[in-house]
Motif scaffolding. Sequence first.
Motif, PDB file in Angstrom:
ATOM      1  N   LEU A  97      31.567  42.117  44.682  1.00 47.20           N
ATOM      2  CA  LEU A  97      32.603  42.760  43.882  1.00 47.20           C
ATOM      3  C   LEU A  97      33.572  41.691  43.396  1.00 47.20           C
ATOM      4  N   TRP A  98      34.142  41.885  42.227  1.00 48.12           N
ATOM      5  CA  TRP A  98      35.119  40.922  41.733  1.00 48.12           C
ATOM      6  C   TRP A  98      36.209  41.638  40.925  1.00 48.12           C
ATOM      7  N   ARG A  99      37.332  40.946  40.796  1.00 49.40           N
ATOM      8  CA  ARG A  99      38.477  41.504  40.075  1.00 49.40           C
ATOM      9  C   ARG A  99      39.337  40.370  39.538  1.00 49.40           C
ATOM     10  N   LEU A 100      39.905  40.568  38.364  1.00 45.13           N
ATOM     11  CA  LEU A 100      40.874  39.637  37.798  1.00 45.13           C
ATOM     12  C   LEU A 100      42.280  40.187  37.984  1.00 45.13           C
ATOM     13  N   ASP A 101      43.179  39.358  38.505  1.00 44.55           N
ATOM     14  CA  ASP A 101      44.596  39.710  38.619  1.00 44.55           C
ATOM     15  C   ASP A 101      45.396  38.729  37.778  1.00 44.55           C
ATOM     16  N   GLN A 102      46.198  39.253  36.868  1.00 37.43           N
ATOM     17  CA  GLN A 102      47.078  38.389  36.067  1.00 37.43           C
ATOM     18  C   GLN A 102      48.485  38.512  36.611  1.00 37.43           C
ATOM     19  N   GLU A 103      48.902  37.507  37.363  1.00 38.34           N
ATOM     20  CA  GLU A 103      50.227  37.517  37.978  1.00 38.34           C
ATOM     21  C   GLU A 103      51.302  37.071  37.000  1.00 38.34           C
ATOM     22  N   ALA A 104      50.939  36.194  36.080  1.00 38.50           N
ATOM     23  CA  ALA A 104      51.848  35.708  35.043  1.00 38.50           C
ATOM     24  C   ALA A 104      50.984  35.261  33.873  1.00 38.50           C
ATOM     25  N   ARG A 105      51.616  34.859  32.783  1.00 36.07           N
ATOM     26  CA  ARG A 105      50.858  34.522  31.579  1.00 36.07           C
ATOM     27  C   ARG A 105      49.832  33.424  31.848  1.00 36.07           C
ATOM     28  N   ALA A 106      50.185  32.439  32.644  1.00 38.94           N
ATOM     29  CA  ALA A 106      49.289  31.329  32.920  1.00 38.94           C
ATOM     30  C   ALA A 106      48.747  31.358  34.350  1.00 38.94           C
ATOM     31  N   GLU A 107      48.841  32.508  34.993  1.00 43.27           N
ATOM     32  CA  GLU A 107      48.345  32.628  36.367  1.00 43.27           C
ATOM     33  C   GLU A 107      47.378  33.804  36.455  1.00 43.27           C
ATOM     34  N   ILE A 108      46.107  33.496  36.287  1.00 40.58           N
ATOM     35  CA  ILE A 108      45.051  34.501  36.357  1.00 40.58           C
ATOM     36  C   ILE A 108      44.156  34.154  37.536  1.00 40.58           C
ATOM     37  N   LEU A 109      44.025  35.081  38.453  1.00 44.88           N
ATOM     38  CA  LEU A 109      43.277  34.861  39.682  1.00 44.88           C
ATOM     39  C   LEU A 109      42.029  35.718  39.699  1.00 44.88           C
ATOM     40  N   LEU A 110      40.932  35.120  40.100  1.00 44.62           N
ATOM     41  CA  LEU A 110      39.673  35.827  40.294  1.00 44.62           C
ATOM     42  C   LEU A 110      39.462  36.023  41.781  1.00 44.62           C
ATOM     43  N   TYR A 111      39.299  37.288  42.193  1.00 42.69           N
ATOM     44  CA  TYR A 111      38.979  37.608  43.585  1.00 42.69           C
ATOM     45  C   TYR A 111      37.539  38.084  43.668  1.00 42.69           C
ATOM     46  N   VAL A 112      36.841  37.616  44.693  1.00 38.68           N
ATOM     47  CA  VAL A 112      35.448  37.997  44.907  1.00 38.68           C
ATOM     48  C   VAL A 112      35.272  38.374  46.368  1.00 38.68           C
ATOM     49  N   VAL A 113      34.666  39.543  46.615  1.00 33.84           N
ATOM     50  CA  VAL A 113      34.240  39.939  47.957  1.00 33.84           C
ATOM     51  C   VAL A 113      32.723  39.933  47.953  1.00 33.84           C
ATOM     52  N   SER A 114      32.124  39.275  48.942  1.00 35.08           N
ATOM     53  CA  SER A 114      30.679  39.088  48.915  1.00 35.08           C
ATOM     54  C   SER A 114      30.100  39.014  50.318  1.00 35.08           C
ATOM     55  N   PRO A 115      28.841  39.409  50.479  1.00 34.65           N
ATOM     56  CA  PRO A 115      28.195  39.294  51.794  1.00 34.65           C
ATOM     57  C   PRO A 115      27.980  37.845  52.224  1.00 34.65           C
ATOM     58  N   ASP A 116      27.856  36.923  51.251  1.00 33.30           N
ATOM     59  CA  ASP A 116      27.580  35.518  51.548  1.00 33.30           C
ATOM     60  C   ASP A 116      28.657  34.635  50.942  1.00 33.30           C
ATOM     61  N   ARG A 117      28.766  33.427  51.471  1.00 30.83           N
ATOM     62  CA  ARG A 117      29.755  32.466  50.964  1.00 30.83           C
ATOM     63  C   ARG A 117      29.330  31.965  49.586  1.00 30.83           C
ATOM     64  N   PRO A 118      30.211  32.039  48.578  1.00 29.05           N
ATOM     65  CA  PRO A 118      29.831  31.609  47.233  1.00 29.05           C
ATOM     66  C   PRO A 118      30.053  30.113  47.018  1.00 29.05           C
ATOM     67  N   ASP A 119      29.400  29.601  45.981  1.00 28.71           N
ATOM     68  CA  ASP A 119      29.631  28.235  45.507  1.00 28.71           C
ATOM     69  C   ASP A 119      30.106  28.342  44.063  1.00 28.71           C
ATOM     70  N   LEU A 120      31.390  28.090  43.859  1.00 32.11           N
ATOM     71  CA  LEU A 120      31.995  28.260  42.538  1.00 32.11           C
ATOM     72  C   LEU A 120      32.123  26.931  41.789  1.00 32.11           C
TER      73      LEU A 120
END
Length: 260
Positions: free
Chosen positions: A50-73
């Motif tokens: 699962l993933w979601r984008l959160d925009q905390e400020a104009r230049a602060e966009i965070l991607l959150y990911v919940v996953s069964p395994d550890r990702p390599d980004l």
Amino acid sequence: MFLTRFRLNTARPGTRRLLSSPQTLHAAVMSSFPHILPTDTPAPGAPRVLWRLDQEARAEILLYVVSPDRPDLTHLVEQAGWPAVATPDAPGWQTRPYQSFLDRLASGGRWAFRLTANPVHTIRRKDGEPRKITAHLTPVHQMAWLLDEKRQNRAGFRILEKPDDRRTLPSGTTHKGHPHHGDRYELTVADTRALAFGKPGQDNSTSRNKVTLVTVTFDGRLEVTDPDTLRRTLTQGIGRARAYGCGLLTLAPLPRQPTP
């Protein structure tokens, strides 16, 4: 299970390309798991990415990911992060084990939450026509979607009510038959977006081949009613359009109340 946070560099062209299409961002997220093929479908009832984008400020966009395994980004850092400052100890994203947090959830626990979802309902415009899935467009109906008692029971939580002294409107105020509306619940609609984007490998010059959806970000407070069910919700998501950044519910501790 793992919870990952990645900050996007809004000055990079790659970031703008990813943000232009949830389909493109979904493909980039799924590419973080080398053993998952594009044709793989999660088994019914199994944890999923699962993933979601959160925009905390104009230049602060965070991607959150919940996953069964550890990702390599690594590929996301190269496209949309700060690759010049990445190191083995600080690769450009943060991943933490999630299972220990899930295991600590207990009935009666209270948490702040955030959820981006795709609230929809089915309608029939004329007798005899098949029902059509349609997005909720107003905040009152969007909140009603999440406040539905059956939906909350299936998710393992209930959204808390505000105490009377924190309500702006009189207790019990309703709006057009919706008793939840007004100040009754600890729930706000933080962001509503109408998205339209093309499908990969298809002629997207016509609306028929485009994906359109309305996403809503909710902030609020909840109480755990069924820890096992809530754990499934946190790892499987809520509602539709989970491939497009919807369905990820995250929890955070409530602010401490001042000592009298």
